[in-house]
Write a protein that holds these residues in place. Structure first.
Motif: not given
Length: 306
Positions: A228-257
Motif C-alpha cells: 500500500q506504500l505510495p509508489s513515489d516513496w515505496a523504494e526509499q521507505i523499503k531501503a531505510t532502516k527502522v529509526g532512520a528517515a528517507t532522503p528528503t524530496r521536493e514535492t508540491e507542498r515543499g520539502v519532505e521526508f
C-alpha cells in the motif's frame, strides 16, 4: 503495477548510439500542429519523438504518441501528481549510470540523434507521472479488486500458505513552502530539512526537533502495509532502516521526508489481499489498463489539428 519508465526497449537506445552520426542535426522548426485541451503540440515535438522512435528502432506514430503524452500529463496534473525537475534529473542520471555512460555521452547521443535531452527528460517526466496515475487507478479498483477472504481462499486453494507482508509505522515531516515563495526559499528549506533528517533517530523525538522551526508539519501516518506504500516513496521507505528517515524530496507542498518508526512482518487476511493484488498486476494487465485509460481521456478531449 508495471514500471514503464525504463522498459527493455530502452536498451536499444544505447545500442543505437553506436550508429549515431557525429554531426549535430539542425534544430527542428516549432510550428503548432495540434492543440490538445488548449495545450499546443508543435512540429518540433513530433519530430523529436520520431527521432526517438528511430533511435530505439521502434515503429510508431509520433504525432499520436505526443497527443497521448499530453493527455497523460494533463491527467496526472488533475490528480495532483507533480514530478519535480530534481526527480527527472535523477532518473536521467540513473539511466546514464545504468547504461555505463557519463552524462556528457548521453547528452551527445540525444543531441546528435535529434531527440535532445530536453525531449527525453519530458518523456521521463510523463512516464513517471503516468506510473503514479495508473497505480492510483489500479488501487481504486480498476485493476480488479478482490476481497480479503477471496484472496486467502484462492491462495490456500492453490496450495500456498497465507502470505506475509511488511507493515510499517511511518511519520511524515513536511517543511512547507508556499507556491508564491517557492523560487526564493526552496533551497533554504531543503537545507533545513536535510539538517533535521540527519538528526532523526526515531519518531518519538520528531515533534521536539520541530518545535523551534517555522512551518514544519509532522504527521503520523499510522500502519501501512508494503503493497500500500505510495509508489513515489515505496523504494526509499523499503531501503531505510527502522529509526532512520528517507532522503528528503521536493514535492508540491515543499520539502519532505518520511521517518520509519517501526516495521514488522504480518500475516493476515489484509496482507493476503494486498499481496494477491500486487502479484496479479502483471505487465499485460498494466498495458490493458493504460490503453483503456488513455482511450477514455481521448474520448473526452478536444483535439484540434492546425
Amino acid at each position: 503495477m508495471r514500471k514503464y519508465l525504463f522498459s527493455a526497449g530502452f536498451a536499444l537506445l544505447v545500442a543505437a548510439s553506436i550508429s549515431v552520426t557525429a554531426v549535430v542535426r539542425p534544430a527542428f522548426a516549432a510550428e503548432i500542429k495540434y492543440v490538445v485541451n488548449n495545450m499546443p503540440i508543435t512540429t518540433g515535438d513530433i519530430a523529436h519523438r520520431a527521432a526517438f522512435f528511430k533511435l530505439q528502432h521502434k515503429k510508431g506514430d509520433a504525432a499520436q504518441e505526443m497527443i497521448d503524452q499530453t493527455l497523460r500529463l494533463a491527467e496526472a496534473k488533475r490528480l495532483g501528481i507533480h514530478i519535480t525537475d530534481q526527480q527527472v534529473d535523477a532518473a536521467y542520471q540513473r539511466f546514464a549510470s545504468g547504461n555505463k555512460m557519463p552524462l556528457a555521452k548521453l547528452d551527445a547521443i540525444m543531441a546528435q540523434s535529434g531527440v535532445t535531452k530536453e525531449h527525453f527528460k519530458e518523456f521521463i517526466r510523463a512516464q513517471m507521472a503516468w506510473n503514479q496515475a495508473l497505480s492510483s487507478r489500479y488501487r481504486s479498483g480498476e485493476g480488479g479488486s478482490v476481497t480479503e477472504q477471496d484472496a486467502v481462499r484462492r491462495m490456500l486453494d492453490t496450495g500456498g500458505a497465507k502470505p506475509t507482508a511488511t507493515e510499517y509505522m511511518l511519520q511524515q515531516v513536511i517543511f512547507v513552502v508556499p507556491a508564491s515563495e517557492r523560487a526564493g526559499t526552496l533551497a533554504k528549506r531543503k537545507r533545513e530539512a536535510d539538517a533535521m533528517r540527519a538528526r532523526f533517530s526515531g519518531c518519538n523525538t520528531t515533534r521536539e526537533f520541530a518545535k523551534g522551526l517555522i512551518d514544519v508539519t509532522v504527521r503520523d501516518l499510522g500502519r501501512v502495509l508494503a503493497p500500500q506504500l505510495p509508489s513515489d516513496w515505496a523504494e526509499q521507505i523499503k531501503a531505510t532502516k527502522v529509526g532512520a528517515a528517507t532522503p528528503t524530496r521536493e514535492t508540491e507542498r515543499g520539502v519532505e521526508f518520511i521517518g520509519i518508526c517501526s516495521s514488522r512482518e504480518v500475516s493476515d487476511d489484509k496482507a493476503a489481499q494486498m499481496v494477491f493484488q500486487a502479484e496479479g498486476s502483471n505487465d499485460k494487465d498494466a498495458d490493458e489498463l493504460s490503453k483503456k485509460y488513455v482511450a477514455e481521456l481521448r474520448q473526452k478531449a478536444k483535439i484540434v489539428e492546425r
